[in-house]
Scaffold this active site. Structure first.
Site, PDB file in Angstrom:
ATOM      1  N   GLY A  45       0.833  -1.198   0.000  1.00  0.00           N
ATOM      2  CA  GLY A  45       0.000   0.000   0.000  1.00  0.00           C
ATOM      3  C   GLY A  45       0.868   1.248   0.000  1.00  0.00           C
ATOM      4  O   GLY A  45       1.981   1.235   0.535  1.00  0.00           O
ATOM      5  N   GLN A  50       3.105   9.954   0.786  1.00  0.00           N
ATOM      6  CA  GLN A  50       4.371   9.243   1.043  1.00  0.00           C
ATOM      7  C   GLN A  50       5.387   9.478  -0.068  1.00  0.00           C
ATOM      8  O   GLN A  50       6.566   9.162   0.091  1.00  0.00           O
ATOM      9  CB  GLN A  50       4.124   7.741   1.196  1.00  0.00           C
ATOM     10  CG  GLN A  50       3.325   7.380   2.449  1.00  0.00           C
ATOM     11  CD  GLN A  50       3.136   5.886   2.561  1.00  0.00           C
ATOM     12  OE1 GLN A  50       2.154   5.355   2.071  1.00  0.00           O
ATOM     13  NE2 GLN A  50       4.069   5.204   3.183  1.00  0.00           N
ATOM     14  N   CYS A  95       5.162   0.119   7.398  1.00  0.00           N
ATOM     15  CA  CYS A  95       4.908   1.273   6.532  1.00  0.00           C
ATOM     16  C   CYS A  95       6.204   1.648   5.831  1.00  0.00           C
ATOM     17  O   CYS A  95       7.258   1.724   6.476  1.00  0.00           O
ATOM     18  CB  CYS A  95       4.425   2.441   7.402  1.00  0.00           C
ATOM     19  SG  CYS A  95       4.109   3.956   6.486  1.00  0.00           S
ATOM     20  N   LEU A  96       6.125   1.893   4.519  1.00  0.00           N
ATOM     21  CA  LEU A  96       7.342   2.263   3.778  1.00  0.00           C
ATOM     22  C   LEU A  96       7.938   3.566   4.297  1.00  0.00           C
ATOM     23  O   LEU A  96       9.128   3.817   4.108  1.00  0.00           O
ATOM     24  CB  LEU A  96       7.026   2.387   2.283  1.00  0.00           C
ATOM     25  CG  LEU A  96       6.757   1.063   1.559  1.00  0.00           C
ATOM     26  CD1 LEU A  96       6.335   1.325   0.117  1.00  0.00           C
ATOM     27  CD2 LEU A  96       7.976   0.155   1.604  1.00  0.00           C
ATOM     28  N   HIS A 137      -5.071   1.855   7.260  1.00  0.00           N
ATOM     29  CA  HIS A 137      -3.695   2.374   7.394  1.00  0.00           C
ATOM     30  C   HIS A 137      -3.453   3.495   6.372  1.00  0.00           C
ATOM     31  O   HIS A 137      -2.949   4.567   6.720  1.00  0.00           O
ATOM     32  CB  HIS A 137      -2.707   1.215   7.184  1.00  0.00           C
ATOM     33  CG  HIS A 137      -1.273   1.608   7.189  1.00  0.00           C
ATOM     34  ND1 HIS A 137      -0.385   1.259   8.190  1.00  0.00           N
ATOM     35  CD2 HIS A 137      -0.536   2.341   6.307  1.00  0.00           C
ATOM     36  CE1 HIS A 137       0.804   1.759   7.928  1.00  0.00           C
ATOM     37  NE2 HIS A 137       0.747   2.416   6.779  1.00  0.00           N
ATOM     38  N   GLU A 138      -3.820   3.238   5.120  1.00  0.00           N
ATOM     39  CA  GLU A 138      -3.554   4.231   4.056  1.00  0.00           C
ATOM     40  C   GLU A 138      -4.449   5.463   4.210  1.00  0.00           C
ATOM     41  O   GLU A 138      -4.009   6.587   3.937  1.00  0.00           O
ATOM     42  CB  GLU A 138      -3.743   3.611   2.670  1.00  0.00           C
ATOM     43  CG  GLU A 138      -2.816   2.442   2.346  1.00  0.00           C
ATOM     44  CD  GLU A 138      -1.343   2.751   2.552  1.00  0.00           C
ATOM     45  OE1 GLU A 138      -0.937   3.922   2.426  1.00  0.00           O
ATOM     46  OE2 GLU A 138      -0.580   1.814   2.878  1.00  0.00           O
ATOM     47  N   HIS A 141      -3.014   8.030   6.415  1.00  0.00           N
ATOM     48  CA  HIS A 141      -2.003   8.893   5.763  1.00  0.00           C
ATOM     49  C   HIS A 141      -2.664  10.145   5.165  1.00  0.00           C
ATOM     50  O   HIS A 141      -2.066  11.221   5.161  1.00  0.00           O
ATOM     51  CB  HIS A 141      -1.293   8.149   4.636  1.00  0.00           C
ATOM     52  CG  HIS A 141      -0.171   7.261   5.084  1.00  0.00           C
ATOM     53  ND1 HIS A 141       0.972   7.748   5.695  1.00  0.00           N
ATOM     54  CD2 HIS A 141      -0.001   5.921   4.995  1.00  0.00           C
ATOM     55  CE1 HIS A 141       1.789   6.735   5.954  1.00  0.00           C
ATOM     56  NE2 HIS A 141       1.227   5.619   5.547  1.00  0.00           N
TER      57      HIS A 141
HETATM   58  C1  Y12 Z   1      -0.735  -4.217   7.059  1.00  0.00           C
HETATM   59  C2  Y12 Z   1       0.398  -4.247   6.372  1.00  0.00           C
HETATM   60  C3  Y12 Z   1       0.770  -3.136   5.628  1.00  0.00           C
HETATM   61  C4  Y12 Z   1      -0.037  -2.019   5.561  1.00  0.00           C
HETATM   62  C5  Y12 Z   1       0.273  -0.791   4.796  1.00  0.00           C
HETATM   63  C6  Y12 Z   1       1.208  -0.897   3.669  1.00  0.00           C
HETATM   64  N1  Y12 Z   1       2.550  -1.100   4.137  1.00  0.00           N
HETATM   65  C7  Y12 Z   1       3.516  -1.546   3.355  1.00  0.00           C
HETATM   66  O1  Y12 Z   1       3.304  -1.779   2.193  1.00  0.00           O
HETATM   67  C8  Y12 Z   1       4.846  -1.733   3.976  1.00  0.00           C
HETATM   68  C9  Y12 Z   1       5.865  -2.208   3.306  1.00  0.00           C
HETATM   69  C10 Y12 Z   1       7.211  -2.376   3.856  1.00  0.00           C
HETATM   70  C11 Y12 Z   1       8.206  -2.921   3.050  1.00  0.00           C
HETATM   71  C12 Y12 Z   1       9.491  -3.064   3.526  1.00  0.00           C
HETATM   72  O2  Y12 Z   1      10.512  -3.532   2.709  1.00  0.00           O
HETATM   73  C13 Y12 Z   1      10.781  -4.889   2.606  1.00  0.00           C
HETATM   74  O3  Y12 Z   1      10.139  -5.719   3.228  1.00  0.00           O
HETATM   75  C14 Y12 Z   1      11.864  -5.277   1.685  1.00  0.00           C
HETATM   76  C15 Y12 Z   1       9.807  -2.684   4.808  1.00  0.00           C
HETATM   77  O4  Y12 Z   1      11.092  -2.952   5.279  1.00  0.00           O
HETATM   78  C16 Y12 Z   1      12.001  -1.955   5.421  1.00  0.00           C
HETATM   79  O5  Y12 Z   1      11.749  -0.863   5.059  1.00  0.00           O
HETATM   80  C17 Y12 Z   1      13.302  -2.305   6.040  1.00  0.00           C
HETATM   81  C18 Y12 Z   1       8.840  -2.107   5.611  1.00  0.00           C
HETATM   82  C19 Y12 Z   1       7.536  -1.949   5.131  1.00  0.00           C
HETATM   83  C20 Y12 Z   1      -1.142  -2.021   6.300  1.00  0.00           C
HETATM   84  C21 Y12 Z   1      -1.489  -3.107   7.005  1.00  0.00           C
HETATM   85 CO    CO Z   2       2.050   3.729   5.699  1.00  0.00          CO
END
Ligand code: Y12
Ligand code: CO
Length: 171
Positions: A45, A50, A95-96, A137-138, A141
């Site tokens: 997401g 962001q 969260c990114l 979550h989004e 934001h």
């Molecule tokens: C549940 C789960 C996620 C959300 C909101 C959207 N969040 C994400 O998309 C988070 C992504 C994310 C990716 C990462 O990178 C890797 O895994 C390679 C990350 O790791 C780092 O940055 C070190 C952290 C988050 C809502 C509900």
């Molecule tokens: Co986020």
């Protein structure tokens, strides 16, 4: 084009985003860039703020049963409003914009979403499980809120300490 993801504690993330009014080529290119950016960072997401654009736009691409994120499952959500929140659930969110940190957060179990697609057409979506959680979550934001603001006082203090240390180590 890949966009730069804004990370905490950048103040941009506190901005309330504005309504999308023009469903034109500029918006479509921006949504395509958001998708490329989300996928290349392993996100499921991403909200426009962001990537430093304070408009009420967000993308969701929930993995299927095989764990694959397919473009056909991509949701481009503009000007969303939340309805019929039901139940409660806990999920470990990430969260990114807060890299490397994951915490259990309480959300509604199911929600109904009213939104517009990239052409401005009105859409309705009934969501549960991970999709419902990611929507909430989004949407936070869009109001300038991050999931870490839902932590208890002690968990938030622990987060600030660990996050600052991780930032220092990166430098
Ligand atoms: C549940 C789960 C996620 C959300 C909101 C959207 N969040 C994400 O998309 C988070 C992504 C994310 C990716 C990462 O990178 C890797 O895994 C390679 C990350 O790791 C780092 O940055 C070190 C952290 C988050 C809502 C509900
Ligand atoms: Co986020």
């Amino acid at each position: 084009m890949l966009l730069k993801v804004v990370t905490y504690p950048n103040k941009l993330l506190k901005m309330r985003s504005s309504v999308v009014e023009h469903f034109d080529n500029d918006l479509h290119t921006f949504l395509d860039d958001m998708f490329e950016t989300m996928m290349s960072n392993n996100g499921i997401g991403l909200a426009a703020i962001q990537v430093a654009r304070p408009i009420r736009a967000l993308l969701l691409c929930i993995p299927d049963e095989e764990g694959e994120q397919k473009k056909e499952n991509l949701l481009e959500i503009l000007n969303p409003t939340l309805h019929n929140p039901k139940g409660q659930t806990l999920y470990q969110e990430g969260c990114l914009s807060v890299p490397g940190f994951y915490e259990d957060i309480e959300r509604f179990e199911s929600v109904t979403l009213h939104y517009q697609n990239r052409h401005g057409s009105a859409c309705v979506l009934e969501a549960n499980e991970l999709l419902a959680i990611a929507i909430q979550h989004e949407m936070d934001h869009l109001e300038g809120k991050l999931f870490i603001e839902k932590l208890s006082y002690n968990r938030r203090k622990k987060f600030e300490k660990e996050y600052k240390r991780a930032l220092k180590e990166k430098r």
